[in-house]
Design an enzyme around this catalytic site. Structure first.
Site, PDB file in Angstrom:
ATOM      1  N   ASN A 115      20.039 -36.111 -27.336  1.00 46.97           N
ATOM      2  CA  ASN A 115      19.323 -35.867 -26.237  1.00 46.97           C
ATOM      3  C   ASN A 115      20.831 -36.316 -25.238  1.00 46.97           C
ATOM      4  OD1 ASN A 115      17.516 -33.948 -25.683  1.00 46.97           O
ATOM      5  ND2 ASN A 115      16.400 -35.860 -26.720  1.00 46.97           N
TER       6      ASN A 115
ATOM      7  N   GLU B 296      10.039 -34.955 -31.309  1.00 44.26           N
ATOM      8  CA  GLU B 296      11.231 -34.348 -31.789  1.00 44.26           C
ATOM      9  C   GLU B 296      10.430 -33.649 -32.924  1.00 44.26           C
ATOM     10  OE1 GLU B 296      12.894 -38.447 -32.529  1.00 44.26           O
ATOM     11  OE2 GLU B 296      11.690 -37.429 -31.158  1.00 44.26           O
TER      12      GLU B 296
END
Length: 384
Positions: free
Chosen positions: A271, A306
């Protein structure tokens, strides 16, 4: 005077033909005519006439007439009421059809024509109403109402049938129909009997309510409430419901049940360096690749961030550990575009006696933590 002097001119042709037939040796029967009384009043009468013959020739006749004015008025009123009822049903905005005791269509209204694509001229006076809904001949709800609601047939043809809350002896059923009037529709059927004076079903009326829009909206809401919007797999709430159900089933059947929990190693780095859009694509891709490598009976969910969780009903620790290792290798061998290569850590636990949703997921989470602590990109198990 003759009998014809007191018969209304409008009845004379019929009456003369009737007497001619009788005097020619025809069988005695009743006749309905209009007579004119002395005061000029027209009276509907029913006559029973007998003819006496001698040597094959008529010599006299005897007739008894009774006033049937009230009956004729009642019949006229009944016809008027029936016509009004027919018009009322025909112009109703609710799709409706009526069948008689012989399962033939009496009324197929305009709304029913619009919904099904079959015209009243095609349906009325036939027993073909099933063609509007089914590819093969089978009873409609109205047919089963006429037959007295046989439970075996009701259950065979309508798994979701129920008694009407509004109409005594009425039935309800609903479901999807793939080609009703050229469209896929969700229809609510309601049928009720119409009884004759003796209490026997003389007809049945059935209504069709198109609830496609409402049902589609409900299903979208259900999907939104149970599905992870990013990956399209189960969300955590739905997974916990499924897991609770499977735990109870496993307790009854004594079949094994295992969980596999895994998350993406160093996902924050993806990210931070590639952006959240790239991270979202990695999440979607992993979910898709895992789905392609598990059974249809397995349940995959996004547990949070996640982190993913997989339930393998009927699979013990060894089999589930082997599956986790297979998934680890599949993910490790993939290229995730701008994110490049990623790996996942896995924890596996098997249901033990007395386990709940909370205790089983907690043990699986501890196994995952052990895999990450041991270097990541590996599978660890939680023993009993």
């Amino acid at each position: 005077r003759t009998i014809f002097d007191i018969i209304h001119p409008g009845s004379l042709p019929h009456c003369k033909a009737f007497f001619k037939e009788l005097f020619s040796g025809g069988a005695a029967r009743a006749v309905e005519i209009t007579m004119v009384f002395k005061g000029g009043q027209n009276i509907a009468v029913e006559g029973h006439v007998n003819v006496k013959f001698k040597d094959g020739k008529p010599v006299s006749s005897r007739a008894i007439f009774r006033d049937i004015t009230e009956r004729k008025l009642a019949e006229a009123l009944l016809r008027k009421e029936k016509a009004f009822s027919r018009e009322l049903i025909s112009h109703s905005a609710v799709a409706t059809f009526v069948i008689d005791a012989e399962h033939k269509v009496l009324i197929w209204n305009r709304a029913c024509e619009e919904m099904t694509g079959f015209s009243a001229s095609e349906m009325e006076n036939t027993g073909d109403h099933w063609k509007a809904f089914y590819a093969r001949k089978r009873p409609c709800l109205a047919d089963l109402v006429i037959d007295g609601n046989p439970e075996d047939e009701l259950s065979a043809y309508y798994s979701g049938h129920r008694q009407s809350r509004l109409v005594p002896d009425g039935l309800c059923a609903e479901g999807w129909y793939d080609n009703l009037g050229g469209k896929r529709r969700y229809i609510l059927f309601e049928a009720a009997p119409i009884f004759d004076p003796s209490g026997k079903p003389a007809a049945a009326i059935e209504t069709l309510q198109d609830q496609t829009e409402q049902k589609t909206f409900e299903e979208k809401l259900k999907i939104a409430a149970t599905t992870d919007q990013l990956t399209g797999i189960h969300n955590r709430r739905r997974f916990e419901e499924l897991l609770e159900h499977e735990i109870r089933r496993s307790a009854r059947t004594r079949e094994p049940l295992s969980l596999i929990m895994f998350d993406i190693d160093h996902f924050k780095k993806v990210n931070d360096t590639q952006g959240h859009l790239s991270g979202d694509q990695v999440l979607r891709s992993i979910a898709q690749k895992v789905r392609l490598n598990i059974r249809k009976t397995d349940h995959l969910a996004r547990w949070g961030g996640e982190e993913f969780i997989l339930m393998t009903a009927g699979s013990d620790m060894d089999n589930s550990t082997a599956l986790a290792e297979k998934l680890r290798r599949v993910i490790e061998g993939c290229d995730f575009g701008t994110a490049g290569k990623v790996t996942c850590s896995f924890g596996v636990a098997q249901l033990a006696a007395g386990d709940t949703v909370e205790t089983l997921t907690a043990r699986t989470d501890r196994a995952l933590y052990a895999a990450k602590k041991s270097g990541r990109n590996r599978v660890e198990t939680a023993r009993f």
